[in-house]
Write a protein that holds these residues in place. Structure first.
Motif, PDB file in Angstrom:
ATOM      1  N   ASP A 120      -7.615  -4.821   0.818  1.00  0.00           N
ATOM      2  CA  ASP A 120      -6.935  -5.212   2.055  1.00  0.00           C
ATOM      3  C   ASP A 120      -7.360  -4.409   3.276  1.00  0.00           C
ATOM      4  O   ASP A 120      -6.948  -4.734   4.389  1.00  0.00           O
ATOM      5  CB  ASP A 120      -5.414  -5.032   1.894  1.00  0.00           C
ATOM      6  CG  ASP A 120      -4.785  -6.029   0.947  1.00  0.00           C
ATOM      7  OD1 ASP A 120      -5.399  -7.094   0.726  1.00  0.00           O
ATOM      8  OD2 ASP A 120      -3.690  -5.740   0.426  1.00  0.00           O
ATOM      9  N   ARG A 121      -8.150  -3.369   3.101  1.00  0.00           N
ATOM     10  CA  ARG A 121      -8.360  -2.426   4.196  1.00  0.00           C
ATOM     11  C   ARG A 121      -8.962  -3.093   5.440  1.00  0.00           C
ATOM     12  O   ARG A 121      -8.440  -2.923   6.553  1.00  0.00           O
ATOM     13  CB  ARG A 121      -9.257  -1.266   3.752  1.00  0.00           C
ATOM     14  CG  ARG A 121      -9.410  -0.208   4.835  1.00  0.00           C
ATOM     15  CD  ARG A 121     -10.273   0.970   4.402  1.00  0.00           C
ATOM     16  NE  ARG A 121     -10.361   1.946   5.467  1.00  0.00           N
ATOM     17  CZ  ARG A 121      -9.516   2.939   5.662  1.00  0.00           C
ATOM     18  NH1 ARG A 121      -8.495   3.095   4.844  1.00  0.00           N
ATOM     19  NH2 ARG A 121      -9.663   3.783   6.665  1.00  0.00           N
ATOM     20  N   GLU A 122     -10.017  -3.851   5.275  1.00  0.00           N
ATOM     21  CA  GLU A 122     -10.686  -4.437   6.438  1.00  0.00           C
ATOM     22  C   GLU A 122      -9.747  -5.371   7.201  1.00  0.00           C
ATOM     23  O   GLU A 122      -9.662  -5.317   8.436  1.00  0.00           O
ATOM     24  CB  GLU A 122     -11.932  -5.198   5.988  1.00  0.00           C
ATOM     25  CG  GLU A 122     -12.756  -5.764   7.132  1.00  0.00           C
ATOM     26  CD  GLU A 122     -14.033  -6.433   6.649  1.00  0.00           C
ATOM     27  OE1 GLU A 122     -14.622  -7.209   7.434  1.00  0.00           O
ATOM     28  OE2 GLU A 122     -14.448  -6.186   5.505  1.00  0.00           O
ATOM     29  N   LEU A 138      -2.238   4.442   8.539  1.00  0.00           N
ATOM     30  CA  LEU A 138      -3.499   4.069   7.894  1.00  0.00           C
ATOM     31  C   LEU A 138      -4.110   5.230   7.127  1.00  0.00           C
ATOM     32  O   LEU A 138      -4.673   5.038   6.039  1.00  0.00           O
ATOM     33  CB  LEU A 138      -4.494   3.555   8.941  1.00  0.00           C
ATOM     34  CG  LEU A 138      -4.331   2.101   9.383  1.00  0.00           C
ATOM     35  CD1 LEU A 138      -5.296   1.782  10.512  1.00  0.00           C
ATOM     36  CD2 LEU A 138      -4.570   1.162   8.203  1.00  0.00           C
ATOM     37  N   ARG A 139      -4.013   6.425   7.671  1.00  0.00           N
ATOM     38  CA  ARG A 139      -4.554   7.587   6.949  1.00  0.00           C
ATOM     39  C   ARG A 139      -3.828   7.770   5.615  1.00  0.00           C
ATOM     40  O   ARG A 139      -4.439   8.101   4.601  1.00  0.00           O
ATOM     41  CB  ARG A 139      -4.418   8.846   7.812  1.00  0.00           C
ATOM     42  CG  ARG A 139      -5.403   8.929   8.953  1.00  0.00           C
ATOM     43  CD  ARG A 139      -5.423  10.318   9.570  1.00  0.00           C
ATOM     44  NE  ARG A 139      -4.140  10.680  10.178  1.00  0.00           N
ATOM     45  CZ  ARG A 139      -3.809  10.406  11.435  1.00  0.00           C
ATOM     46  NH1 ARG A 139      -4.656   9.755  12.218  1.00  0.00           N
ATOM     47  NH2 ARG A 139      -2.639  10.782  11.917  1.00  0.00           N
ATOM     48  N   GLY A 168      -4.757   4.559   3.208  1.00  0.00           N
ATOM     49  CA  GLY A 168      -6.137   4.095   3.151  1.00  0.00           C
ATOM     50  C   GLY A 168      -6.653   3.821   1.748  1.00  0.00           C
ATOM     51  O   GLY A 168      -7.182   2.727   1.476  1.00  0.00           O
ATOM     52  N   ALA A 217       0.823  -1.203   0.000  1.00  0.00           N
ATOM     53  CA  ALA A 217       0.000   0.000   0.000  1.00  0.00           C
ATOM     54  C   ALA A 217       0.862   1.259   0.000  1.00  0.00           C
ATOM     55  O   ALA A 217       0.536   2.253  -0.676  1.00  0.00           O
ATOM     56  CB  ALA A 217      -0.933  -0.013   1.203  1.00  0.00           C
ATOM     57  N   VAL A 233      -6.792  -3.279   8.904  1.00  0.00           N
ATOM     58  CA  VAL A 233      -7.258  -2.513  10.074  1.00  0.00           C
ATOM     59  C   VAL A 233      -7.481  -3.446  11.257  1.00  0.00           C
ATOM     60  O   VAL A 233      -7.062  -3.143  12.393  1.00  0.00           O
ATOM     61  CB  VAL A 233      -8.536  -1.733   9.739  1.00  0.00           C
ATOM     62  CG1 VAL A 233      -9.169  -1.164  10.999  1.00  0.00           C
ATOM     63  CG2 VAL A 233      -8.229  -0.601   8.752  1.00  0.00           C
ATOM     64  N   LEU A 285      -5.050   0.664   0.267  1.00  0.00           N
ATOM     65  CA  LEU A 285      -5.578  -0.551   0.893  1.00  0.00           C
ATOM     66  C   LEU A 285      -6.955  -0.889   0.348  1.00  0.00           C
ATOM     67  O   LEU A 285      -7.279  -2.055   0.094  1.00  0.00           O
ATOM     68  CB  LEU A 285      -5.644  -0.379   2.412  1.00  0.00           C
ATOM     69  CG  LEU A 285      -4.323  -0.324   3.170  1.00  0.00           C
ATOM     70  CD1 LEU A 285      -4.569   0.019   4.633  1.00  0.00           C
ATOM     71  CD2 LEU A 285      -3.573  -1.649   3.062  1.00  0.00           C
ATOM     72  N   GLU A 286      -7.769   0.127   0.165  1.00  0.00           N
ATOM     73  CA  GLU A 286      -9.119  -0.073  -0.369  1.00  0.00           C
ATOM     74  C   GLU A 286      -9.049  -0.648  -1.775  1.00  0.00           C
ATOM     75  O   GLU A 286      -9.785  -1.584  -2.121  1.00  0.00           O
ATOM     76  CB  GLU A 286      -9.857   1.274  -0.387  1.00  0.00           C
ATOM     77  CG  GLU A 286     -11.368   1.174  -0.461  1.00  0.00           C
ATOM     78  CD  GLU A 286     -11.980   0.747   0.865  1.00  0.00           C
ATOM     79  OE1 GLU A 286     -12.733  -0.257   0.849  1.00  0.00           O
ATOM     80  OE2 GLU A 286     -11.714   1.393   1.876  1.00  0.00           O
TER      81      GLU A 286
END
Length: 376
Positions: A328-330, A316-317, A320, A258, A333, A323-324
């Motif tokens: 992979d985001r969920e 993460l910010r 983000g 990411a 996190v 990742l979306e």
């Protein structure tokens, strides 16, 4: 349009190289069985397993993977096969950044010609190279862009060092660091964060000078935390201790991918990366290795301190959207929240030591009984 893997064309493949120690199940000290373990494991894994500089370690290499789930599965498969091979020769495997106990120095070196050459050139550094890392590869075939991506990734090295810290103990003592492996590794020439470079041509000129001067024996032996792989069309991030679990290694790779995708977007906009002070960046990496996710972290852009538990939200910010895009985001996190709650590998090692009072128990907790067993 997504390809058959479900990824968009803009989401690159990723892979992980993991180094593992071989330990005696009775003494809990490292043992020089790498040759036997590699030969046995290669019956199942082929060239996905190999020896390392020292005979205490083996290395595994995943194939390129499209998704977190695929990579996690490959890491589990490799760990299972190497553990089975170790058991067959009377040893076990342990995923830890430095040797917790025993007297492993001087390290017995592999008889591979490149390893013998390194012993000749680097001498005592090789004797004490009893450390294990995880290296993440992300596909960036355009070498010009890869150099500029490296400029962007430098900013995030302290975050990766802190969250992967897994080497608080060394040779029977608590070092006071979360990631002691880094302190040992940065003694080598050309180690630590790479410089900010303007182009691939500048990268090549510097690398040629280092090889021609004898500082590096060849182009494969470049010690920076971020480098262009000499064998694959990838950028390689080498800052992390080997994580305790396969799941944490997959998490590390998802974060690096990411970050790479986010950096590529910036490069496409004409951004060549922040020109960070080398001194501030090195200091921020040192502090991350010392404290992990506890205490205070140092911003390499400003030198200011802030609570280390703010490292992961800021990361993460930044990544983000990438990742979306990768889907992979969920997962990421959720795993980062778990890591915050349970602590890094270093935190968990110290918790075991505090409860039981023996480094033998720490090694027992680290030993890879199965790819699903982690340090509790």
């Amino acid at each position: 349009m997504a390809d058959s893997s479900g990824l968009r064309p803009s989401v690159p493949l990723m892979g992980v190289e993991e180094e593992h120690f071989l330990v005696d199940p009775l003494t809990r000290e490292v043992v020089p069985y790498a040759g036997d373990v590699v030969r046995k494991a290669a019956e199942d894994l082929g060239d996905l397993v190999s020896g390392e500089l020292g005979r205490y370690q083996v290395e595994t290499k995943t194939p390129p993977c499209a998704s977190f789930g695929e990579l996690h599965g490959e890491l589990r498969r490799l760990r299972t096969a190497v553990e089975a091979a170790a058991v067959a020769v009377g040893a076990r495997t342990a995923a830890v950044g430095a040797v917790p106990l025993g007297t492993p120095i001087p390290m017995p070196v592999s008889d591979e010609p490149r390893c013998v050459e390194q012993l000749r050139d680097y001498r005592g550094l090789v004797d004490e190279h009893v450390i294990c890392a995880a290296h993440v590869h992300v596909g960036v075939p355009d070498r010009e862009r890869a150099v500029l991506v490296s400029n962007h990734l430098r900013r995030w090295l302290p975050h990766l060092i802190a969250l992967s810290a897994n080497s608080p103990f060394f040779c029977g003592r608590d070092t006071g660091y979360a990631g002691w492996r880094r302190m040992m590794w940065q003694r080598w020439p050309v180690s630590g964060p790479p410089p900010h470079l303007s182009s691939y041509d500048a990268y090549e000129r510097l690398l040629t000078a280092l090889v021609d001067s004898g500082t590096l024996p060849d182009r494969r032996t470049l010690f920076w935390d971020i480098r262009l792989s000499s064998r694959y069309p990838t950028i390689e991030v080498r800052a992390a201790d080997v994580p305790v679990t396969a799941e944490e290694s997959a998490l590390l790779a998802a974060l690096v991918r990411a970050l790479t995708v986010t950096a590529l977007r910036a490069v496409e906009r004409g951004d060549t990366g922040p020109g960070l002070s080398a001194e501030l960046l090195r200091a921020a990496c040192w502090r991350a290795a010392r404290d992990g996710l506890r205490g205070e972290a140092m911003d390499p852009c400003t030198g200011r301190l802030s609570p280390a538990d703010g490292l992961l939200p800021s990361l993460l910010r930044h990544i983000g959207p990438a990742l979306e895009e990768a889907g992979d985001r969920e997962t990421v996190v959720a795993l980062l929240h778990r890591l915050t709650a349970t602590g890094t590998g270093a935190d968990r090692q110290r918790a075991v030591h505090a409860r039981r009072g023996s480094l033998h128990d720490v090694v027992d907790a680290l030993v890879a009984r199965s790819p699903t067993v982690g340090l509790r």
